[in-house]
Design an enzyme around this catalytic site. Structure first.
Site, mmCIF file in Angstrom:
data_model
loop_
_atom_site.group_PDB
_atom_site.id
_atom_site.type_symbol
_atom_site.label_atom_id
_atom_site.label_comp_id
_atom_site.label_asym_id
_atom_site.label_seq_id
_atom_site.Cartn_x
_atom_site.Cartn_y
_atom_site.Cartn_z
ATOM 1 N N LYS A 141 0.853 -1.185 0.000
ATOM 2 C CA LYS A 141 0.000 0.000 0.000
ATOM 3 C C LYS A 141 0.889 1.234 0.000
ATOM 4 O O LYS A 141 1.975 1.224 0.582
ATOM 5 C CB LYS A 141 -0.906 0.023 1.249
ATOM 6 C CG LYS A 141 -1.731 1.295 1.409
ATOM 7 C CD LYS A 141 -2.517 1.307 2.716
ATOM 8 C CE LYS A 141 -3.230 2.638 2.892
ATOM 9 N NZ LYS A 141 -4.025 2.698 4.124
ATOM 10 N N GLU A 190 -9.112 11.337 12.935
ATOM 11 C CA GLU A 190 -8.334 10.151 13.314
ATOM 12 C C GLU A 190 -7.431 10.363 14.518
ATOM 13 O O GLU A 190 -6.472 11.148 14.477
ATOM 14 C CB GLU A 190 -7.485 9.684 12.126
ATOM 15 C CG GLU A 190 -6.777 8.363 12.370
ATOM 16 C CD GLU A 190 -6.302 7.687 11.104
ATOM 17 O OE1 GLU A 190 -5.688 6.611 11.215
ATOM 18 O OE2 GLU A 190 -6.562 8.215 10.002
#
Length: 384
Positions: A141, A190
């Site tokens: 990723k 977050e």
């Protein structure tokens, strides 16, 4: 400042938000509480070990007679680039912001000009090239970001911008950090990590879809995200990496087997709440934050290869975007969030940032659309 002192509602959170001034070095509102500071007592020196430097400065401030010192500020994406951390002269504390905040009637700006960095076509091409490498097994990723440079008709009022951001997402993490020059301002969804006594909590997000104004379509988007193999794989990489990074420092680390949904005004996210307990009271919140930073949610995996790909495909410096913003007290308790849905403002200019997690199944046009949706938070805050 002890945890009990911080958690006390010594003043009204909404008043701290409303009374924010440009000379305020630091503002931070979370579901745990709200902080606004005045002045600088000590500045944390630029150090390759920010956590160690913070402990040293907190001890120095306490020895110098500072009453309950706390360090506040931000660490950039490249943690060797130099943090902006300091012990304020005075800290104002309150509980969390109310669940509903009425947005000010005054717009932050009446108009603006925007420039994409890079242009949309160049970003899509970069994602396409990254996907080729991912499918070849070179990476698992990589997170690729882009920026939007905004020039407004008048100087940006940070206090007004903060109030608009908080009204749009009062349950998020609303922050402003004086970078001198400029101000890092945003509303992040977050939590990187918090420490409260021996309890450690992290809330990685990975896998996202834009919200819809139509309730039926919005529900469909949420369910599609929850069922998406591509997004669930991306999320699993991040959640497991967070758990593994915490295990050397914590006992009883729990990573949920399945993600849940988290919503902001602009986005749906896959979310996991990871918990553990510090193995040693000397392990501070910033020590934990530096062990996690950067997570695969904002960098990729393997970390070194993802960093190299970011340097190749992103033609701008992230600065404090995808870095960490927060505070730590003398007990080692603290709260650090990832600098997302944010901008760096200076006078009449603002650079906005947005990124997307790229995996082998990514569609370049869909990733462009995701970053466009993520820009909405700051654009709406600016009134654009």
């Amino acid at each position: 400042m002890t945890t009990a002192q911080f958690d006390a509602m010594s003043t009204d959170a909404l008043a701290l938000l409303t009374e924010y001034r440009p000379e305020t070095p630091f503002f931070f509102a979370s579901p745990r509480g709200t902080i606004a500071t005045e002045g600088r007592y000590f500045t944390v020196p630029d150090d390759r070990d920010p956590a160690g430097a913070v402990r040293g400065v907190l001890d120095l401030a306490a020895g110098d007679g500072h009453d309950a010192p706390v360090v506040v500020g931000a660490v950039p994406f490249d943690s060797h680039a130099g943090p902006k951390l300091s012990v304020p002269r005075r800290v104002h504390r309150a509980g969390p912001l109310p669940d509903r905040i009425i947005a000010p009637g005054t717009p932050v700006t009446a108009g603006a000009r925007t420039v994409e960095v890079p242009a949309s076509a160049a970003y899509v091409d970069g994602v396409r090239r990254a996907v080729t490498r991912l499918r070849a097994g070179e990476l698992d990723k990589v997170v690729l970001a882009r920026a939007l440079d905004v020039t407004t008709d008048r100087a940006i009022d940070i206090g007004l911008l903060l109030r608009h951001l908080a009204a749009r997402d009062p349950g998020g993490y609303t922050f402003a950090v004086d970078l001198a020059p400029g101000t890092l301002v945003g509303n992040s969804p977050e939590l990187l990590v918090s420490r409260r006594g021996d309890l450690v909590t992290a809330n990685p997000l990975a896998g996202s879809l834009p919200r819809s104004a139509d309730p039926i379509e919005d529900f469909g988007q949420a369910q599609a995200l929850l069922a998406s193999r591509k997004d669930r794989r991306e999320h699993a990489l991040v959640a497991e990496a967070v758990g593994e990074a915490l295990r050397p420092y914590c006992t009883d680390v729990e990573v949920p087997a399945e993600p849940s949904l988290l919503r902001t005004a602009a986005m749906w996210h896959l979310s996991s709440v990871v918990r553990g307990r510090v193995a040693d009271p000397a392990i501070s919140s910033l020590t934990l934050g530096m062990a996690l930073h950067p997570t695969p949610a904002v960098c990729g995996t393997p970390t070194g290869d993802a960093r190299a790909a970011i340097a190749e495909y992103e033609d701008f410096d992230r600065g404090f975007y995808t870095g960490m913003v927060g505070w730590e007290n003398a007990d080692g308790d603290g709260e650090w969030v990832i600098a997302l849905r944010c901008a760096v403002t200076h006078g009449r200019t603002a650079r906005l940032y947005a990124g997307a997690g790229i995996v082998a199944d990514s569609d370049p046009d869909a990733e462009l659309a995701e970053t466009t949706a993520k820009f909405r938070t700051m654009l709406a805050g600016l009134g654009l």
